[in-house]
Design a protein around this motif. Sequence first.
Motif, PDB file in Angstrom:
ATOM      1  N   TYR A  22      42.227  50.705  38.704  1.00 44.29           N
ATOM      2  CA  TYR A  22      41.207  49.660  38.566  1.00 44.29           C
ATOM      3  C   TYR A  22      39.839  50.290  38.349  1.00 44.29           C
ATOM      4  N   ARG A  35      53.504  43.347  33.955  1.00 42.13           N
ATOM      5  CA  ARG A  35      52.625  44.492  34.281  1.00 42.13           C
ATOM      6  C   ARG A  35      52.712  44.794  35.771  1.00 42.13           C
ATOM      7  N   TYR A  64      36.238  49.638  24.555  1.00 40.75           N
ATOM      8  CA  TYR A  64      35.104  50.288  25.227  1.00 40.75           C
ATOM      9  C   TYR A  64      34.364  51.198  24.250  1.00 40.75           C
ATOM     10  N   ILE A  87      44.257  36.856  30.617  1.00 38.22           N
ATOM     11  CA  ILE A  87      44.582  38.020  31.466  1.00 38.22           C
ATOM     12  C   ILE A  87      45.772  37.728  32.378  1.00 38.22           C
ATOM     13  N   LYS A 140      39.695  43.437  34.990  1.00 39.94           N
ATOM     14  CA  LYS A 140      40.127  42.226  35.686  1.00 39.94           C
ATOM     15  C   LYS A 140      41.621  41.970  35.482  1.00 39.94           C
ATOM     16  N   ALA A 141      42.104  42.271  34.278  1.00 33.84           N
ATOM     17  CA  ALA A 141      43.534  42.082  34.018  1.00 33.84           C
ATOM     18  C   ALA A 141      44.353  43.018  34.909  1.00 33.84           C
ATOM     19  N   LEU A 142      43.866  44.239  35.062  1.00 37.03           N
ATOM     20  CA  LEU A 142      44.579  45.197  35.904  1.00 37.03           C
ATOM     21  C   LEU A 142      44.562  44.729  37.368  1.00 37.03           C
ATOM     22  N   LEU A 143      43.386  44.236  37.786  1.00 33.89           N
ATOM     23  CA  LEU A 143      43.251  43.742  39.160  1.00 33.89           C
ATOM     24  C   LEU A 143      44.233  42.585  39.398  1.00 33.89           C
ATOM     25  N   THR A 144      44.320  41.710  38.414  1.00 40.15           N
ATOM     26  CA  THR A 144      45.230  40.560  38.512  1.00 40.15           C
ATOM     27  C   THR A 144      46.674  41.038  38.713  1.00 40.15           C
ATOM     28  N   TRP A 199      39.538  43.986  30.847  1.00 43.87           N
ATOM     29  CA  TRP A 199      40.720  44.818  31.114  1.00 43.87           C
ATOM     30  C   TRP A 199      40.782  45.217  32.590  1.00 43.87           C
ATOM     31  N   ASN A 221      51.556  39.118  32.887  1.00 39.41           N
ATOM     32  CA  ASN A 221      50.934  39.662  34.102  1.00 39.41           C
ATOM     33  C   ASN A 221      51.999  40.085  35.112  1.00 39.41           C
ATOM     34  N   LEU A 228      47.641  48.327  27.998  1.00 43.14           N
ATOM     35  CA  LEU A 228      46.393  47.706  28.459  1.00 43.14           C
ATOM     36  C   LEU A 228      45.265  48.752  28.433  1.00 43.14           C
TER      37      LEU A 228
END
Lengths: 118, 744
Positions: free
Chosen positions: A72, A56, A111, B293, B245-249, B243, A53, A103
């Motif tokens: 997002y 990223r 999806y 995540i 949520k992972a980006l938000l994190t 995904w 994390n 990601l």
Amino acid sequence: MSNAYSGKPAAELTIDALVRDELAADDVRIHPDTLEAQARVAERHGNPQLAENFRRAAELTRFGEAEILALYEALRPRRSTAGELAALAADLAARDAPRCAALVREAAAAYARRGLLR
Amino acid sequence: MVDEPVGRIRFMDEQRVNLDGFAREDPALGLVALHSPADPEPSLRVVDGVVVELDGKARDAFDTIDSYVAAHGIDLSVAEEAMALGEVVAARLFVDPAVPRGEVIRLVAGMTPAKLARVVMLLRPPELMMAMTKLRARRTPSNQAHVTNLLDDPLLLAADAATAAAYGFRELETTVPVLADAPSNAVAVTIGAAVGAPGVLVQCAVEEAMELEMGLRGLVSYAETVSLYGTESVFVDGDDTPWSKALLTSGYASRGIKMRVSSGAGAEVLMAGAEGRSMLYLESRCVSLARAIGAQGVQNGGIDGASVAASVPRGVRELMAENVMVMARNLESCSGNDALMSESHVRRTSRTLPILLAGSDYICSGFGSVRRYDNMFGPSNWNAEDIDDWLALQRDWGVDGGLRTASADTVRDLRRQAVEAVRDVYRALGLGDFTDEQLAAAVDAAGSMDLAGTDALAVLAAAQTIRGAGLTALDVARALHETGHDEAARRVLDMAVARVHGDHLQTAAIFDEDMRVLSLVTDPNEYAGPGTGYEPAPRRQAEIDDIRQARGVADLRRTQAADRTDKLQKTGNAGFGTDPREVVIGVSPGVGRTVWRTLSGLLVQDVLQELLDGLEEEGCLARIVRVNSTIDLGMVGLTAARLAGSGIGIGLQGKGTALIHRRDLPPLANLELYSMAPTLTAEMYRALGANAGRHAKGATPVPVRNPYTEEAIEARYHTSVIALVALERDCADPEAAPEELSFR
């Protein structure tokens, strides 16, 4: 001692500097190198996912607020077509954000399988 | 026709606990706590480093949660060993203090969601407490508060934020009844927190995108409202995917903002999307996903669905098990005790107590530091109404629940500084003006209903200006400094600079008041049985022990001295009376020296006057004698009786306990006894005097009964009794003779 995103050493982030109007938003933002250092700490403490994390996040430091919000939004359910996600991933890869690109590619595949594309 | 239940049942029906809903287990609806028949058997199959089966499901049937967990959430290097462990064997590892935390963390990293749920399901309540004591990430426990009000009043928000910081909360969470007010609330709480204490983290819980925006601007310092759900359908209904949520994190981390996710039992049930699974299994999926995540922590333990879990058998146990799963996944636990889960004070205390005793990274993921009616998250399990209870619980058990007492002066001063800081910053940044009357009302207010009127449009305008002008934490710090609030300015800047270092992004980080980061990295929990792990430092222990209500003998001596009079004067040694109508009132050694007021609130002199009046009604003579050799009421009364011409004496202790004695009775006997000093009245003392007179005349009066109370009268008065007895003891002298007192 860390440097801010702007490159200014953290020791120079003082009230005096603030009053002299020498501090800008990028002076209190984290630098990607600091996030990389924090990632190594997280790895040493049994949490490789937290490290991932942070890595990223290091990529995202170069992105503006509006861009992060848009990214997002694009990943929320049924917001993007497969093509749009593919383009987004390519754009991220081109902007030296390979982890974020991965990601997005992974999301696109999931999806498609689960009916979460637009 | 149905018979009405008997009175005993009708009476029981009226008790508060019966306002709660209790549901029969219904696995099909997900109304089942620890295990549902539809929960999958734990399984994991890996081919060429790829998970091809997870908890009974083949790869092509994975939903999005399975996919994300399979790809990122399981440490395949340890999975084979972890999945092969018997569940009882694994559960014992959680509890055994000889097994290091790190070993449990290593193995759990290789467990699937179903496996971890099966293991934690086996832990009984004391075992959950042991597991929590050992497995939480941070050594030092902490607590989080809600700071909100009905009106989004910035002055009250700041005053209440400063108050919460003074009481020791290290994270403050605000939210809004009106979404657009959010930026104003974030600024007001940030200012109030900075006035209250250094290093307090602040967040404003709103819709995901708005919350991120405020975080990016530095108007808040952590985020928590990043919800995860245990089924795909509910996840998507929540307008997110693993995904996104992972980006938000990562978005939060990219700006150095601390963040945790939020989940917890009941959410899926409430949205009719539990798919027949148990609450514990679905939450295990959430916790696995949180780790996958890359979130550093989880707020769970029911949260908004706490009362759903609490409605089914073993539901409260399930809530605590959720927290233990978070800890076992090496994440920060913000352990629920958030939404009010019962109308019953007994049940809501029972729900929290094991976690308070075991200690958690944040014991409450939202202790309502404001009045119940002002909590815009809904009332919490603990609220401003309960802060003194919480402080007493900490003190009773000698545990650190994260709070400390604050003196009345401290609270007043901080509230005043906080509202003045908000007024000055809002004026300097062109956000609005407040009157002195509004400031004074906010300082004094116990809740928003005590305010002098909030202009809702002004709050909205302030929020729009903050958002429109793109104001940041630096603007707030600068405005604080320019208006003379130097300390608060420095603290706001310190929190902004902390983001540059990023040390608080590590697991379970808080700042102490010296701005040191306490986290899994810097303050690791190394509990390994008695004598190890967290123990409050002496200074912290003193904060836990010294609640503002505590009293000692010195305090009581001062209080008693305030009622000193010269009505009682020593006139000489006491002699024997001869008149058969004479009754002697014997008083204890402290009377007329250090003890002036009885426990009922009556002055000793007024009690004596009533006794004298009662004796006079019966035509008796009275004399007052101080018995110096003993503090025992029976001996005081008996000594008086032996001095009295009638052989009848009244014994009176300074605290108000009284009896009638007769010279031929053994010391521990008596004719009448008033033992409940706090509940005695003037009329009762007069009646006691009259009855003593009747005894002197050889009659047999009807005894006056002790009043009965169902209140915890001993809890109220025993500390005073101990101090009063100590005062009396100081005046007693076993060699000293009784002495005559004049009374005028």
